[in-house]
Write a protein that holds these residues in place. Structure first.
Motif, PDB file in Angstrom:
ATOM      1  N   LEU A   1     -29.024 -26.070  16.059  1.00 41.13           N
ATOM      2  CA  LEU A   1     -29.137 -25.268  14.837  1.00 41.13           C
ATOM      3  C   LEU A   1     -28.951 -23.776  15.131  1.00 41.13           C
ATOM      4  CD1 LEU A   1     -32.153 -26.987  13.016  1.00 41.13           C
ATOM      5  CD2 LEU A   1     -29.817 -26.824  12.118  1.00 41.13           C
ATOM      6  N   LYS A   2     -29.474 -23.341  16.268  1.00 39.47           N
ATOM      7  CA  LYS A   2     -29.361 -21.926  16.641  1.00 39.47           C
ATOM      8  C   LYS A   2     -27.987 -21.599  17.235  1.00 39.47           C
ATOM      9  CE  LYS A   2     -33.428 -19.686  16.200  1.00 39.47           C
ATOM     10  NZ  LYS A   2     -33.515 -18.548  15.269  1.00 39.47           N
ATOM     11  N   GLY A   3     -27.204 -22.653  17.551  1.00 37.84           N
ATOM     12  CA  GLY A   3     -25.915 -22.406  18.195  1.00 37.84           C
ATOM     13  C   GLY A   3     -26.040 -21.938  19.629  1.00 37.84           C
ATOM     14  N   ILE A   4     -27.082 -22.408  20.327  1.00 36.51           N
ATOM     15  CA  ILE A   4     -27.286 -22.021  21.735  1.00 36.51           C
ATOM     16  C   ILE A   4     -26.689 -23.107  22.634  1.00 36.51           C
ATOM     17  CG2 ILE A   4     -28.997 -21.508  23.525  1.00 36.51           C
ATOM     18  CD1 ILE A   4     -30.969 -20.839  21.197  1.00 36.51           C
ATOM     19  N   ALA A   5     -25.741 -22.719  23.481  1.00 36.87           N
ATOM     20  CA  ALA A   5     -25.184 -23.684  24.446  1.00 36.87           C
ATOM     21  C   ALA A   5     -26.223 -23.966  25.525  1.00 36.87           C
ATOM     22  CB  ALA A   5     -23.926 -23.095  25.075  1.00 36.87           C
TER      23      ALA A   5
ATOM     24  N   ARG B   1     -33.146 -30.516  21.321  1.00 37.69           N
ATOM     25  CA  ARG B   1     -31.675 -30.520  21.188  1.00 37.69           C
ATOM     26  C   ARG B   1     -31.255 -30.100  19.775  1.00 37.69           C
ATOM     27  NH1 ARG B   1     -31.984 -35.789  23.992  1.00 37.69           N
ATOM     28  NH2 ARG B   1     -31.492 -36.817  22.017  1.00 37.69           N
ATOM     29  N   ILE B   2     -31.982 -30.570  18.768  1.00 34.61           N
ATOM     30  CA  ILE B   2     -31.649 -30.176  17.379  1.00 34.61           C
ATOM     31  C   ILE B   2     -31.804 -28.661  17.217  1.00 34.61           C
ATOM     32  CG2 ILE B   2     -32.200 -30.394  14.916  1.00 34.61           C
ATOM     33  CD1 ILE B   2     -33.510 -33.160  15.611  1.00 34.61           C
TER      34      ILE B   2
ATOM     35  N   GLN C   1     -35.711 -24.906  31.226  1.00 35.61           N
ATOM     36  CA  GLN C   1     -35.580 -23.666  32.008  1.00 35.61           C
ATOM     37  C   GLN C   1     -34.824 -22.677  31.142  1.00 35.61           C
ATOM     38  OE1 GLN C   1     -34.004 -26.084  35.406  1.00 35.61           O
ATOM     39  NE2 GLN C   1     -34.904 -24.441  36.632  1.00 35.61           N
ATOM     40  N   ILE C   2     -35.459 -21.561  30.859  1.00 32.93           N
ATOM     41  CA  ILE C   2     -34.839 -20.590  29.939  1.00 32.93           C
ATOM     42  C   ILE C   2     -35.354 -19.185  30.248  1.00 32.93           C
ATOM     43  CG2 ILE C   2     -36.605 -21.085  28.140  1.00 32.93           C
ATOM     44  CD1 ILE C   2     -34.367 -20.589  26.030  1.00 32.93           C
ATOM     45  N   ASP C   3     -34.448 -18.241  30.335  1.00 31.27           N
ATOM     46  CA  ASP C   3     -34.821 -16.832  30.553  1.00 31.27           C
ATOM     47  C   ASP C   3     -35.728 -16.655  31.768  1.00 31.27           C
ATOM     48  OD1 ASP C   3     -33.414 -16.478  28.196  1.00 31.27           O
ATOM     49  OD2 ASP C   3     -35.196 -16.221  26.942  1.00 31.27           O
ATOM     50  N   GLY C   4     -35.506 -17.456  32.786  1.00 30.01           N
ATOM     51  CA  GLY C   4     -36.277 -17.293  34.020  1.00 30.01           C
ATOM     52  C   GLY C   4     -37.644 -17.943  34.021  1.00 30.01           C
ATOM     53  N   ILE C   5     -37.998 -18.645  32.951  1.00 30.81           N
ATOM     54  CA  ILE C   5     -39.273 -19.380  32.953  1.00 30.81           C
ATOM     55  C   ILE C   5     -39.041 -20.860  32.649  1.00 30.81           C
ATOM     56  CG2 ILE C   5     -40.788 -17.419  32.388  1.00 30.81           C
ATOM     57  CD1 ILE C   5     -40.860 -18.480  29.456  1.00 30.81           C
TER      58      ILE C   5
ATOM     59  N   CYS D   1     -29.917 -13.917  31.834  1.00 30.41           N
ATOM     60  CA  CYS D   1     -29.041 -13.663  30.695  1.00 30.41           C
ATOM     61  C   CYS D   1     -27.678 -14.323  30.897  1.00 30.41           C
ATOM     62  CB  CYS D   1     -28.819 -12.163  30.503  1.00 30.41           C
ATOM     63  SG  CYS D   1     -30.336 -11.290  30.196  1.00 30.41           S
ATOM     64  N   LEU D   2     -27.364 -14.643  32.148  1.00 29.06           N
ATOM     65  CA  LEU D   2     -26.037 -15.167  32.450  1.00 29.06           C
ATOM     66  C   LEU D   2     -26.026 -16.687  32.519  1.00 29.06           C
ATOM     67  CD1 LEU D   2     -25.165 -12.645  35.309  1.00 29.06           C
ATOM     68  CD2 LEU D   2     -24.359 -12.593  32.952  1.00 29.06           C
ATOM     69  N   THR D   3     -27.182 -17.283  32.596  1.00 28.78           N
ATOM     70  CA  THR D   3     -27.222 -18.730  32.765  1.00 28.78           C
ATOM     71  C   THR D   3     -27.646 -19.408  31.464  1.00 28.78           C
ATOM     72  OG1 THR D   3     -29.476 -18.527  33.592  1.00 28.78           O
ATOM     73  CG2 THR D   3     -27.737 -18.652  35.233  1.00 28.78           C
ATOM     74  N   LYS D   4     -27.055 -20.561  31.231  1.00 28.81           N
ATOM     75  CA  LYS D   4     -27.426 -21.329  30.040  1.00 28.81           C
ATOM     76  C   LYS D   4     -28.788 -21.960  30.254  1.00 28.81           C
ATOM     77  CE  LYS D   4     -23.442 -23.724  29.882  1.00 28.81           C
ATOM     78  NZ  LYS D   4     -22.508 -24.775  29.440  1.00 28.81           N
ATOM     79  N   PRO D   5     -29.563 -22.148  29.192  1.00 27.53           N
ATOM     80  CA  PRO D   5     -30.812 -22.902  29.341  1.00 27.53           C
ATOM     81  C   PRO D   5     -30.505 -24.334  29.789  1.00 27.53           C
ATOM     82  CG  PRO D   5     -30.677 -21.875  27.158  1.00 27.53           C
ATOM     83  CD  PRO D   5     -29.342 -21.692  27.816  1.00 27.53           C
ATOM     84  N   ILE D   6     -31.429 -24.915  30.509  1.00 32.58           N
ATOM     85  CA  ILE D   6     -31.285 -26.314  30.953  1.00 32.58           C
ATOM     86  C   ILE D   6     -32.404 -27.138  30.326  1.00 32.58           C
ATOM     87  CG2 ILE D   6     -31.279 -27.904  32.930  1.00 32.58           C
ATOM     88  CD1 ILE D   6     -30.475 -25.454  34.674  1.00 32.58           C
ATOM     89  N   ILE D   7     -32.019 -28.186  29.620  1.00 29.47           N
ATOM     90  CA  ILE D   7     -33.018 -29.119  29.079  1.00 29.47           C
ATOM     91  C   ILE D   7     -33.105 -30.326  30.008  1.00 29.47           C
ATOM     92  CG2 ILE D   7     -33.704 -30.586  27.137  1.00 29.47           C
ATOM     93  CD1 ILE D   7     -32.070 -28.856  25.273  1.00 29.47           C
ATOM     94  N   HIS D   8     -34.268 -30.514  30.605  1.00 32.98           N
ATOM     95  CA  HIS D   8     -34.545 -31.738  31.352  1.00 32.98           C
ATOM     96  C   HIS D   8     -35.122 -32.713  30.334  1.00 32.98           C
ATOM     97  CE1 HIS D   8     -34.271 -29.672  35.338  1.00 32.98           C
ATOM     98  NE2 HIS D   8     -34.529 -28.635  34.555  1.00 32.98           N
TER      99      HIS D   8
END
Lengths: 220, 220
Positions: free
Chosen positions: A31-35, A26-27, A68-72, A7-14
């Motif tokens: 659109l969702k406003g997720i950093a 990325r779009i 990488q998002i929400d631990g998965i 919950c504390l870490t931003k998702p990482i897009i490889h």
């Protein structure tokens, strides 16, 4: 109180600036406003960084994006997009009406399964000298099918008047079409939708021309 | 009381016995217990019945399956499967947990976008004499990526212990692998899952070996 690290870490897009599947994700995040953070995976350099043992450990599919998002760790752009749709508030990426949702998925899948995979980098590398002709053929053929479908479903955007996952798939595919010299003027609905969407902030800021890993000579 | 015609008519699957995408939809309908009619579209005969003007009017994508349901026409198997999931009760085709749903979609999309389209009939016809080698290469490569992923996600079935859309995609892809002489013994998780699933009624009754349009000489 126990806080989950995820919950504390931003998702990482490889991802890779020019990969249409990376751009889709990325779009959706925009659109969702997720950093999010990005880790570039250069699909060309050193024979392709997606084939390294390190990346294979992260994503055995050896494709981008991997998120990488929400631990998965998730790959496959439409799975990622639908995961954030189901777990985050903000702009709705699929309409509420089941028939419209089905149309959004049909258009998205037609691009993601019916056009893009047959003209992706790995397939084109196997085609050798014929690669431009091959990519042109499959995108042209795909757009000939897509145009009458979009003519039926579109309002301001691909399905009705809300930006959805179908729009997220369309714009990067038009970008690929232009790279392979498909004349988009033949497809007035596709052309209009693409022009409209390219003016939307989420599509602009995620564009391949302005990413972390975009080579300086093509940065705009 | 006004009854909609679409509630009174069974869905119609326009498909082909050996098309893996048609088989996916047949499995999903069987798992949900939805009665349906079938209209065979012979992908080989007369150069391919999917290319006729009549079929193109039905489905501009010129692919099978196309499904008439609830007054609309849908194509793209995963869009159809998720539409019936969202509108029908019965066996759940996606898990309740968002992370597991994402894994089901990731595996389904990897097969539906990453493996099947590169070895489908249209692409293979364009490959000419190299078609068996081409199909073998892409399925082998896809299964090498899929095996470690399924090893992580699988319980009795692809994701945990409930049959899901991922299983619906896996079994027809293994059938294609066997047609193109991929040695499935190399992939113990895929092999085990396939063997388990082939014993389930919904997979048996929808199998290409026993459809309306299965040629008599290969009917079992």
């Amino acid at each position: 109180m126990r806080l989950s690290l995820s919950c504390l870490t931003k998702p990482i897009i490889h991802g890779y600036f020019r990969s249409s599947c990376s751009w889709r994700v990325r779009i959706a995040f925009a659109l969702k406003g997720i950093a999010f953070d990005q880790v570039p995976v250069n699909l060309i350099k050193d024979g392709g960084q997606q084939f390294t043992e390190q990346y294979k450990g992260l994503n055995p599919m050896q494709q981008v994006p991997a998120v990488q998002i929400d631990g998965i760790m998730l790959s496959q752009s439409l799975a990622v997009i639908q995961y954030i749709e189901e777990t985050r508030t903000g702009h709705r990426l699929l309409p509420a009406d089941p028939k419209k949702r089905a149309q959004v998925r049909m258009i998205s899948d037609f691009i993601a399964s019916g056009i893009q995979p047959v003209q992706n980098l790995y397939v084109l590398q196997k085609m050798g000298a014929e690669k431009v002709q091959w990519a042109h053929h499959f995108i042209q053929r795909g757009f000939e099918a897509l145009e009458p479908i979009l003519k039926e479903t579109a309002g301001k955007y691909c399905v009705g008047d809300e930006i959805s996952m179908a729009d997220i798939c369309l714009v990067p595919q038009v970008y690929n079409a232009e790279r392979f010299k498909v004349d988009v003027d033949q497809f007035p609905t596709i052309k209009r939708l693409n022009q409209t969407l390219l003016k939307v902030d989420a599509f602009k800021e995620s564009h391949p021309s302005c990413q972390l890993d975009t080579p300086a000579e093509i940065c705009t």
